[in-house]
Design a protein around this motif. Structure first.
Motif, mmCIF file in Angstrom:
data_model
loop_
_atom_site.group_PDB
_atom_site.id
_atom_site.type_symbol
_atom_site.label_atom_id
_atom_site.label_comp_id
_atom_site.label_asym_id
_atom_site.label_seq_id
_atom_site.Cartn_x
_atom_site.Cartn_y
_atom_site.Cartn_z
ATOM 1 N N ILE A 36 0.835 -1.206 0.000
ATOM 2 C CA ILE A 36 0.000 0.000 0.000
ATOM 3 C C ILE A 36 0.870 1.256 0.000
ATOM 4 N N VAL A 37 1.927 1.245 0.809
ATOM 5 C CA VAL A 37 2.836 2.406 0.859
ATOM 6 C C VAL A 37 3.429 2.666 -0.521
ATOM 7 N N MET A 38 3.897 1.614 -1.178
ATOM 8 C CA MET A 38 4.522 1.765 -2.499
ATOM 9 C C MET A 38 3.516 2.232 -3.551
ATOM 10 N N TYR A 39 2.329 1.637 -3.540
ATOM 11 C CA TYR A 39 1.314 2.037 -4.508
ATOM 12 C C TYR A 39 0.914 3.503 -4.307
ATOM 13 N N LYS A 40 0.817 3.941 -3.061
ATOM 14 C CA LYS A 40 0.432 5.320 -2.790
ATOM 15 C C LYS A 40 1.509 6.293 -3.263
ATOM 16 N N LYS A 41 2.775 5.932 -3.079
ATOM 17 C CA LYS A 41 3.864 6.781 -3.582
ATOM 18 C C LYS A 41 3.806 6.864 -5.105
ATOM 19 N N ALA A 42 3.578 5.713 -5.741
ATOM 20 C CA ALA A 42 3.473 5.688 -7.203
ATOM 21 C C ALA A 42 2.300 6.538 -7.672
ATOM 22 N N LEU A 43 1.174 6.411 -6.973
ATOM 23 C CA LEU A 43 -0.029 7.155 -7.352
ATOM 24 C C LEU A 43 0.208 8.664 -7.256
#
Length: 202
Positions: A36-43
């Motif tokens: 979730i942390v990685m996806y949010k940074k990507a988003l």
């Protein structure tokens, strides 16, 4: 190094792509919080680079929904899937370029409704997804396994509604599609045969 760049406010979309890959790796390893942390940074990078209405943005929101679904956060997942669907609906065109993505997101929303016992809503979404998948079917039948999966889902809903004859018909259709594209000895084929047996026992 990539994560450090993201933390420092890097806006390179290549960083977002790498972050999504890292997130997927965490997801496959069941490290959902890290994913979730990685996806949010990507988003964050994608939205800053492309704006809110872009296929990559919708895809990452959808991925966040899938992680939350795996964690059992169904209400959060449902909201994320709806956000992703809204983006796809905004950017779609007459060429049905994003038809398969819309169908996939509708399927995800249907899965949430199925898991929470809203079978009628799930059925409607699955049927819509089948129509879209069929419309964007390639000449080699590239979407057949996905259509088969949807027919399986609808068949399972029919069992829940005690519509056993209809369920078996759907499983039979799914099995035909799977055997055409996946062969006789595939886990999905075995799963469909199992579902068919349940339908016949009903």
């Amino acid at each position: 190094h990539i994560v450090m760049k993201a933390n420092s406010g890097g806006k390179d979309t290549r960083i977002a792509a790498v972050l999504c890959n890292l997130a997927a790796t965490h997801e496959w390893s069941c490290k959902y919080e890290n994913a979730i942390v990685m996806y949010k940074k990507a988003l964050s990078i994608q939205e800053a680079s492309y704006g809110p209405n872009h296929a990559d943005v919708a895809g990452t929101i959808n991925n966040l929904g899938m992680v939350n679904e795996k964690m059992g956060n169904y209400s959060v997942a449902l909201e994320l899937y709806r956000q992703a669907l809204d983006v796809y609906e905004i950017i779609k065109d007459d060429g049905n370029v994003y038809g398969a993505d819309i169908a996939g997101t509708l399927t995800n929303i249907g899965n949430i409704h199925s898991k929470t016992g809203s079978f009628d809503e799930a059925m409607e979404l699955y049927l819509h997804a089948v129509t879209l998948k069929t419309e964007c079917q390639g000449p080699e039948g590239s979407k057949k396994p996905e259509i088969a999966g949807l027919k399986n889902n609808i068949g399972i809903l029919c069992i829940e509604r005690e519509e056993y004859t209809k369920a078996v018909e759907l499983f039979t259709e799914a099995l035909k599609l799977q055997r055409e594209t996946l062969g006789l000895y595939h886990l999905d084929v075995a799963s469909t045969l199992h579902n068919m047996a349940e339908g016949c026992m009903g």
